[in-house]
Motif scaffolding. Structure first.
Motif, PDB file in Angstrom:
ATOM      1  N   UNK A 153       3.805  48.011  -3.735  1.00  0.00           N
ATOM      2  CA  UNK A 153       3.181  47.958  -5.055  1.00  0.00           C
ATOM      3  C   UNK A 153       3.104  49.343  -5.691  1.00  0.00           C
ATOM      4  N   UNK A 154       2.680  50.331  -4.910  1.00  0.00           N
ATOM      5  CA  UNK A 154       2.579  51.684  -5.466  1.00  0.00           C
ATOM      6  C   UNK A 154       3.959  52.238  -5.809  1.00  0.00           C
ATOM      7  N   UNK A 168       0.994  62.472  -7.528  1.00  0.00           N
ATOM      8  CA  UNK A 168       2.017  62.410  -6.478  1.00  0.00           C
ATOM      9  C   UNK A 168       1.837  63.560  -5.492  1.00  0.00           C
ATOM     10  N   UNK A 169       1.548  64.742  -6.006  1.00  0.00           N
ATOM     11  CA  UNK A 169       1.349  65.913  -5.148  1.00  0.00           C
ATOM     12  C   UNK A 169       0.136  65.714  -4.232  1.00  0.00           C
ATOM     13  N   UNK A 170      -0.952  65.192  -4.786  1.00  0.00           N
ATOM     14  CA  UNK A 170      -2.141  64.941  -3.972  1.00  0.00           C
ATOM     15  C   UNK A 170      -1.857  63.917  -2.875  1.00  0.00           C
ATOM     16  N   UNK A 171      -1.085  62.883  -3.216  1.00  0.00           N
ATOM     17  CA  UNK A 171      -0.783  61.860  -2.221  1.00  0.00           C
ATOM     18  C   UNK A 171       0.139  62.404  -1.132  1.00  0.00           C
ATOM     19  N   UNK A 172       1.115  63.193  -1.516  1.00  0.00           N
ATOM     20  CA  UNK A 172       2.032  63.754  -0.516  1.00  0.00           C
ATOM     21  C   UNK A 172       1.323  64.723   0.417  1.00  0.00           C
ATOM     22  N   UNK A 173       0.344  65.461  -0.121  1.00  0.00           N
ATOM     23  CA  UNK A 173      -0.427  66.405   0.701  1.00  0.00           C
ATOM     24  C   UNK A 173      -1.557  65.713   1.458  1.00  0.00           C
ATOM     25  N   UNK A 217      -6.074  58.931  -0.443  1.00  0.00           N
ATOM     26  CA  UNK A 217      -5.501  57.808   0.310  1.00  0.00           C
ATOM     27  C   UNK A 217      -4.637  56.959  -0.626  1.00  0.00           C
ATOM     28  N   UNK A 218      -3.942  56.011  -0.043  1.00  0.00           N
ATOM     29  CA  UNK A 218      -3.017  55.191  -0.822  1.00  0.00           C
ATOM     30  C   UNK A 218      -3.761  54.306  -1.823  1.00  0.00           C
ATOM     31  N   UNK A 219      -4.998  53.931  -1.506  1.00  0.00           N
ATOM     32  CA  UNK A 219      -5.767  53.102  -2.446  1.00  0.00           C
ATOM     33  C   UNK A 219      -6.111  53.898  -3.708  1.00  0.00           C
ATOM     34  N   UNK A 220      -6.503  55.148  -3.545  1.00  0.00           N
ATOM     35  CA  UNK A 220      -6.809  55.995  -4.704  1.00  0.00           C
ATOM     36  C   UNK A 220      -5.539  56.313  -5.485  1.00  0.00           C
ATOM     37  N   UNK A 221      -4.448  56.499  -4.768  1.00  0.00           N
ATOM     38  CA  UNK A 221      -3.148  56.741  -5.414  1.00  0.00           C
ATOM     39  C   UNK A 221      -2.759  55.525  -6.245  1.00  0.00           C
ATOM     40  N   UNK A 222      -2.916  54.342  -5.693  1.00  0.00           N
ATOM     41  CA  UNK A 222      -2.607  53.099  -6.396  1.00  0.00           C
ATOM     42  C   UNK A 222      -3.498  52.943  -7.630  1.00  0.00           C
ATOM     43  N   UNK A 223      -4.772  53.256  -7.485  1.00  0.00           N
ATOM     44  CA  UNK A 223      -5.705  53.173  -8.619  1.00  0.00           C
ATOM     45  C   UNK A 223      -5.321  54.172  -9.715  1.00  0.00           C
TER      46      UNK A 223
END
Length: 111
Positions: free
Chosen positions: A51-52, A82-87, A91-97
């Motif tokens: 989904x993400x 994207x940078x925050x998620x890669x580092x 978490x993936x839930x916050x990235x998805x949000x």
């Protein structure tokens, strides 16, 4: 009488052996399940990953190549997300949000 007692004792022994065997097998299964659960504890669900990835691709394809200030703001937010998620800062839930929020901004801007 002696034969009946031997039969009862034999059934009791077989029953006890079955109970011990079942308990042993169940404890091994319980340990295997716990091991699998520990391995998968920090693994993101596959559906959430797909989904993400789909949201990210949709946002990238909808982003125009112009240098409009709103588009630059959304692009900067996306790159930061994207940078925050890669580092692994989020978490993936916050990235998805965060991707949801960017899609909403992009969709309201288009209307």
């Amino acid at each position: 009488m002696f034969a009946v007692n031997n039969i009862i004792i034999a059934f009791f022994g077989v029953g006890l052996a079955c109970i011990i065997l079942i308990t042993y097998i169940m404890s091994r299964q319980h340990n295997k399940v716990n091991g699998i659960m520990k391995q998968n504890k920090n693994v993101a669900p596959l559906l959430l990953q797909k989904s993400t990835q789909h949201k990210f691709n949709t946002i990238r394809s909808k982003m125009p190549h112009s240098s409009h200030p709103e588009h630059e703001h959304i692009k900067t937010k996306l790159d930061d997300l994207v940078c925050q998620f890669k580092n692994e800062d989020i978490c993936i839930k916050k990235y998805n949000h965060g991707l949801d929020q960017l899609m909403k901004q992009l969709n309201t801007e288009k209307k």
